[in-house]
Write a protein that holds these residues in place. Structure first.
Motif, short mmCIF file in Angstrom:
data_model
loop_
_atom_site.label_atom_id
_atom_site.label_comp_id
_atom_site.label_asym_id
_atom_site.label_seq_id
_atom_site.Cartn_x
_atom_site.Cartn_y
_atom_site.Cartn_z
N ALA A 1 0.84 -1.21 0.00
CA ALA A 1 0.00 0.00 0.00
C ALA A 1 0.87 1.26 0.00
O ALA A 1 0.58 2.22 -0.71
N GLY B 1 2.57 1.52 -3.38
CA GLY B 1 1.55 1.77 -4.39
C GLY B 1 1.05 3.20 -4.41
O GLY B 1 0.42 3.63 -5.38
N SER B 2 1.32 3.95 -3.36
CA SER B 2 0.85 5.33 -3.30
C SER B 2 1.97 6.35 -3.48
O SER B 2 1.74 7.55 -3.34
N PHE C 1 -1.30 0.12 -9.65
CA PHE C 1 -1.93 1.08 -8.75
C PHE C 1 -1.98 2.41 -9.48
O PHE C 1 -0.98 2.85 -10.06
N GLY D 1 -3.22 6.40 -8.71
CA GLY D 1 -3.69 7.33 -7.69
C GLY D 1 -3.71 6.71 -6.30
O GLY D 1 -4.55 7.05 -5.48
N GLY D 2 -2.79 5.78 -6.05
CA GLY D 2 -2.70 5.14 -4.74
C GLY D 2 -3.70 4.01 -4.53
O GLY D 2 -3.70 3.39 -3.48
N LYS D 3 -4.52 3.72 -5.54
CA LYS D 3 -5.53 2.67 -5.40
C LYS D 3 -5.19 1.50 -6.31
O LYS D 3 -4.79 1.69 -7.47
N PHE D 4 -5.40 0.31 -5.80
CA PHE D 4 -5.17 -0.89 -6.59
C PHE D 4 -6.20 -0.96 -7.70
O PHE D 4 -7.40 -0.94 -7.45
N VAL D 5 -5.73 -1.01 -8.95
CA VAL D 5 -6.62 -1.09 -10.11
C VAL D 5 -6.81 -2.54 -10.54
O VAL D 5 -7.91 -2.96 -10.84
N LEU E 1 -8.86 7.75 -15.49
CA LEU E 1 -8.17 7.40 -14.24
C LEU E 1 -6.80 8.06 -14.17
O LEU E 1 -6.40 8.59 -13.13
N ALA F 1 -5.61 11.03 -11.56
CA ALA F 1 -4.47 10.77 -10.67
C ALA F 1 -3.32 11.76 -10.91
O ALA F 1 -2.35 11.77 -10.15
#
Length: 102
Positions: free
Chosen positions: A5, A8-9, A69, A71-75, A93, A97
């Protein structure tokens, strides 16, 4: 899982990859061709790569790489990213981001 996490961000687009994986290569190329400069984490070149690979599998990646990832979110993995690209959602997306300016 926290390490994934956190990594990823760190940038608008982060890809967990293996240098020998053809799908990882294809996904990285897709982002480069879009004008995006992703942060790449090559799990086969990281001392904690196996641990991160297990965390990605627990997150829902099967196979573990490529894992993207935005924008810090898992795609998702290659299938999800390609689906987003084909249906036109990936650009939005990336713009949201801050990875694309156009």
């Amino acid at each position: 899982m926290d390490r994934i996490a956190n990594l990823g961000s760190q940038k608008a687009v982060v890809i967990f990859s293996k240098s020998s994986c053809y799908m990882s290569h294809a996904i990285k190329r897709l982002f480069y061709e879009q004008g995006v400069s992703p942060m790449i984490h090559e799990l086969d070149q990281d001392s904690r790569g196996k641990e991160m690979e297990c965390a990605l599998i627990r997150l829902g990646c099967s196979p573990a790489v490529p894992a993207v990832f935005i924008g810090g979110k898992f795609v998702g993995s290659a299938t999800t990213v390609m689906t987003l690209h084909v249906n036109g959602s990936l650009n939005k997306l990336l713009k949201d981001a801050g990875a694309l300016w156009l």
